[in-house]
Design a protein around this motif. Structure first.
Motif, PDB file in Angstrom:
ATOM      1  N   SER A 159       7.828 -13.035  19.270  1.00  0.00           N
ATOM      2  CA  SER A 159       7.198 -13.130  17.953  1.00  0.00           C
ATOM      3  C   SER A 159       6.213 -14.294  17.953  1.00  0.00           C
ATOM      4  N   ASN A 160       5.431 -14.392  16.902  1.00  0.00           N
ATOM      5  CA  ASN A 160       4.437 -15.459  16.783  1.00  0.00           C
ATOM      6  C   ASN A 160       5.148 -16.805  16.620  1.00  0.00           C
ATOM      7  N   PRO A 218      12.963 -13.459   3.749  1.00  0.00           N
ATOM      8  CA  PRO A 218      14.107 -13.558   4.671  1.00  0.00           C
ATOM      9  C   PRO A 218      13.938 -12.688   5.914  1.00  0.00           C
ATOM     10  N   LEU A 219      13.301 -11.509   5.756  1.00  0.00           N
ATOM     11  CA  LEU A 219      13.098 -10.642   6.913  1.00  0.00           C
ATOM     12  C   LEU A 219      12.230 -11.328   7.959  1.00  0.00           C
ATOM     13  N   ASN A 220      11.133 -11.950   7.522  1.00  0.00           N
ATOM     14  CA  ASN A 220      10.237 -12.608   8.469  1.00  0.00           C
ATOM     15  C   ASN A 220      10.888 -13.820   9.126  1.00  0.00           C
ATOM     16  N   ARG A 221      11.757 -14.510   8.396  1.00  0.00           N
ATOM     17  CA  ARG A 221      12.481 -15.631   9.012  1.00  0.00           C
ATOM     18  C   ARG A 221      13.355 -15.132  10.162  1.00  0.00           C
ATOM     19  N   VAL A 271       4.127 -12.394  11.632  1.00  0.00           N
ATOM     20  CA  VAL A 271       5.195 -12.693  12.588  1.00  0.00           C
ATOM     21  C   VAL A 271       4.930 -11.998  13.915  1.00  0.00           C
ATOM     22  N   ALA A 272       4.313 -10.829  13.865  1.00  0.00           N
ATOM     23  CA  ALA A 272       4.139  -9.999  15.057  1.00  0.00           C
ATOM     24  C   ALA A 272       2.887 -10.337  15.857  1.00  0.00           C
TER      25      ALA A 272
END
Length: 269
Positions: free
Chosen positions: A215-216, A204-207, A35-36
């Motif tokens: 973010s990416n 869920p955190l990455n969503r 994600v980062a």
């Protein structure tokens, strides 16, 4: 001395506990990287992972360790691959190229790691098989058009490319390397049968993180990074099928449960 020994034992246990906690934290932070980081940054991360993967290797691999996986044997037999030329991406120390060369196919293995290429070349020479090895980036292959009858992407190599658009473009571009009637044999990663607590926490955190500016923007559910190695886990059969078709591939065979596919690609000459 008994007090001293008890103190040392306590410090050892405390260090072990701290080490476990840091390892768990590292695992979680690695899972946030897709994600980062941008696809280019993830690609550099994967390249660095493979470049240091064989640092401690010095001896030639044991010939007994050079085997083909069951799905590879089945596909080679089913499509009568006993001659011609075959390119293996991410060839490591030569497992697939050497065994496939023993079946009568002229093979070329590509890997980013110089140590792996050197060991594979020496092993092939020792065994007297027609397998050649080259150090190169799998995203920038130094081959002319129509060089190979077959291309093998083993060990979930296809899933190691970050971003659906990049995977589609890469697969489509492989068509220029194939001779008429050529095939690509590829394996891909998919979710494990039972997700781990780590996966249930990160999904869920990455969503949520993917909605944050900066973010990416190419992040997909199923993107993960463990120990510096990126993989995209395809979430369902329709996802991998639609992605292959959108790259222009003609699907000859797709076995979702076993994680592999055989495709033809349109000529780009």
């Amino acid at each position: 001395m008994r007090l001293f020994g008890s103190l040392i034992h306590f410090l050892a246990r405390a260090s072990e506990w701290a080490g476990d906690r840091f390892h768990q934290l590292s695992n979680l932070l690695n899972g946030i990287l897709p994600v980062a980081l941008s696809p280019d940054e993830i690609t550099m991360l994967v390249r660095h992972f493979y470049r240091r993967a064989y640092t401690d290797w010095h001896d030639l691999p044991n010939p007994d360790d050079l085997f083909l996986e069951p799905w590879e044997i089945e596909v080679l037999d089913r499509y009568h691959i006993r001659s011609g030329t075959l390119l293996v991406m991410g060839s490591g120390v030569g497992r697939e190229p050497i065994q496939i060369a023993r079946r009568g196919v002229t093979t070329v293995g590509v890997d980013t790691n110089a140590i792996a290429v050197r060991l594979a070349s020496r092993t092939a020479a020792t065994l007297g098989v027609r397998a050649h090895f080259l150090q190169a980036s799998f995203l920038d292959l130094p081959f002319t058009g129509s060089s190979f009858n077959y291309i093998l992407l083993p060990s979930t190599m296809y899933s190691a490319v970050a971003g659906v658009a990049r995977r589609r473009a890469w697969l489509h571009d492989l068509g220029r390397l194939l001779k008429p009637g050529g095939l690509v044999l590829l394996s891909f990663s998919k979710p494990r049968e039972a997700s781990s607590p780590r996966t249930r926490f990160l999904a869920p955190l990455n969503r949520i993180l993917s909605r944050i500016p900066g973010s990416n923007p190419y992040y997909q559910e199923g993107d993960d990074c463990v120990g510096g190695h990126f993989l995209h886990d395809f979430q369902r059969e329709t996802e991998i099928r639609e992605e292959l078709l959108s790259a222009g591939a003609i699907i000859k065979e797709l076995q979702w449960e076993r994680g592999f596919a055989v495709v033809a690609l349109p000529s780009q000459r």
